[in-house]
Design a protein around this motif. Structure first.
Motif, short mmCIF file in Angstrom:
data_model
loop_
_atom_site.label_atom_id
_atom_site.label_comp_id
_atom_site.label_asym_id
_atom_site.label_seq_id
_atom_site.Cartn_x
_atom_site.Cartn_y
_atom_site.Cartn_z
N ASP A 199 36.49 30.42 91.51
CA ASP A 199 36.38 30.21 90.07
C ASP A 199 35.21 29.29 89.73
OD1 ASP A 199 38.46 31.89 89.59
OD2 ASP A 199 39.92 30.36 89.04
N MET A 200 34.76 28.47 90.69
CA MET A 200 33.60 27.62 90.47
C MET A 200 32.36 28.46 90.20
SD MET A 200 32.05 24.68 93.00
CE MET A 200 31.72 25.84 94.34
N PHE A 201 32.29 29.67 90.77
CA PHE A 201 31.14 30.56 90.60
C PHE A 201 31.36 31.62 89.53
CE2 PHE A 201 30.33 28.83 94.82
CZ PHE A 201 28.95 28.60 94.77
N ASP A 202 32.44 31.52 88.79
CA ASP A 202 32.74 32.48 87.72
C ASP A 202 31.63 32.39 86.66
OD1 ASP A 202 33.69 33.88 85.54
OD2 ASP A 202 35.49 32.67 85.27
N PRO A 203 30.92 33.51 86.38
CA PRO A 203 29.76 33.42 85.48
C PRO A 203 30.07 33.62 84.00
CG PRO A 203 29.85 35.59 86.46
CD PRO A 203 31.02 34.81 87.05
N ILE A 204 31.27 34.07 83.65
CA ILE A 204 31.44 34.57 82.28
C ILE A 204 32.61 33.97 81.50
CG2 ILE A 204 30.28 36.76 82.74
CD1 ILE A 204 33.03 38.05 83.04
N SER A 205 33.66 33.48 82.14
CA SER A 205 34.85 33.12 81.38
C SER A 205 34.66 31.83 80.59
CB SER A 205 36.06 32.97 82.32
OG SER A 205 35.97 31.76 83.04
#
Length: 310
Positions: free
Chosen positions: A219-225
């Motif tokens: 989730d640290m690399f989640d680009p959009i949320s």
């Protein structure tokens, strides 16, 4: 015999979090200033077993919870492990424990969460102690990588954990041998007690825990949320509470020189950076007496005017 501690359950947001407490539990003792201790990866709440007695002896009450996902009862149905959710958990802990403010102590992911709690709700903290992870505000620049290119190599695991099926299997392989490897690499020359590693692996064997722990990195690399955007915004904020940052001089996970990039102007209520000689990433277990002395001294200098807990 290894230290054992009473446990309590913190109920926050429909989730249940098991927490270690100090041995004192009378109504009078519960009026003492509260120190809330947050663990990191690959670790659990027993990481604080060498700090709890020292903090109690110094006059503090201590609560050390398992973080979100580190037991089945705290795993959300939506598998949300963005740091903003852990920030909300911590603020819920403070509310559940009946406190206006607490001293927050975090190691590894606990430190990351601590910086964000301080940015989101500084009025709920008397102080922040961050161990092994510097504030990320100055670390996102290419300048940091140019200064310490070896850090990218040290951070291989963050990228490996993005490979969902492969890294999940690798973490579980050979009785979680990867946990042993990370502890060896991150704290060179340190051998944790065998019984403690057995208990740590027992935590990771519980249903869903390994996947939850890796979910923090994914989730640290989640680009959009929106949750990811909020988390990243908090990481860029200043820390408006007195802050002690402790780093092991031999840390094999996050190079101790990264702490040299921290700037006093990002900590308007004060910053003290201190190195622990001969220690690695798990400095609070490797050099407990030195860490405890620095921690107790810092907390005593920042006790609130009123205790702030019922």
């Amino acid at each position: 015999m290894e230290a054992s501690f009473p446990t309590t359950t913190l109920s926050v947001g429909g989730l249940q979090f098991t927490a270690l407490e100090g041995s004192r539990s009378s109504a009078r003792d519960r009026r003492r200033p509260l120190v809330l201790c947050l663990h990191g990866f690959p670790d659990h709440h027993r990481t604080w077993r060498l700090q709890i007695p020292a903090l109690e002896a110094a006059g503090f009450r201590v609560v050390a919870p398992l973080l979100r996902g580190y037991e089945p009862s705290s795993q959300p149905i939506d598998d949300d492990y963005h740091t903003i959710r852990m920030v909300e958990d911590v603020l819920g802990f403070i509310e559940y424990l009946g406190c206006l403010r607490v001293h927050l102590v975090g190691h590894d992911w606990g430190a990351v969460i601590g910086y964000q709690v301080a940015a989101r709700a500084p009025e709920r903290l008397s102080s922040l102690t961050a161990m092994a992870v510097p504030h990320p505000r100055r670390l996102a620049s290419l300048g940091a990588l140019r200064l310490l290119p070896g850090q990218l190599r040290n951070s291989w695991y963050m990228f490996f954990f993005q490979l969902r099926l492969l890294s999940d299997a690798a973490l579980r392989r050979n009785d979680f041998a990867l946990i042993d490897r990370l502890w060896r690499d991150w704290s060179p020359g340190f051998t944790p007690p065998a019984e403690e590693m057995r208990l740590l692996k027992r935590t990771f064997r519980q249903p869903g825990v390994a996947s939850a722990a890796l979910g923090y990195y994914r989730d640290m690399f989640d680009p959009i949320s929106r949750a990811a955007a909020t988390s990243r915004a908090l990481m860029r904020e200043k820390v408006s509470v007195p802050t002690l940052a402790l780093t092991g001089a031999r840390d094999g996970c996050l190079d101790t020189r990264l702490f040299d990039l921290m700037r006093n102007e990002d900590f308007p209520h004060g910053l003290s950076v201190q190195r622990i000689a001969g220690a690695g990433h798990f400095l609070h277990q490797e050099r407990p007496e030195e860490v405890n002395e620095k921690l107790v001294d810092f907390l005593r200098r920042h006790e609130p005017g009123d205790i702030g807990c019922d």
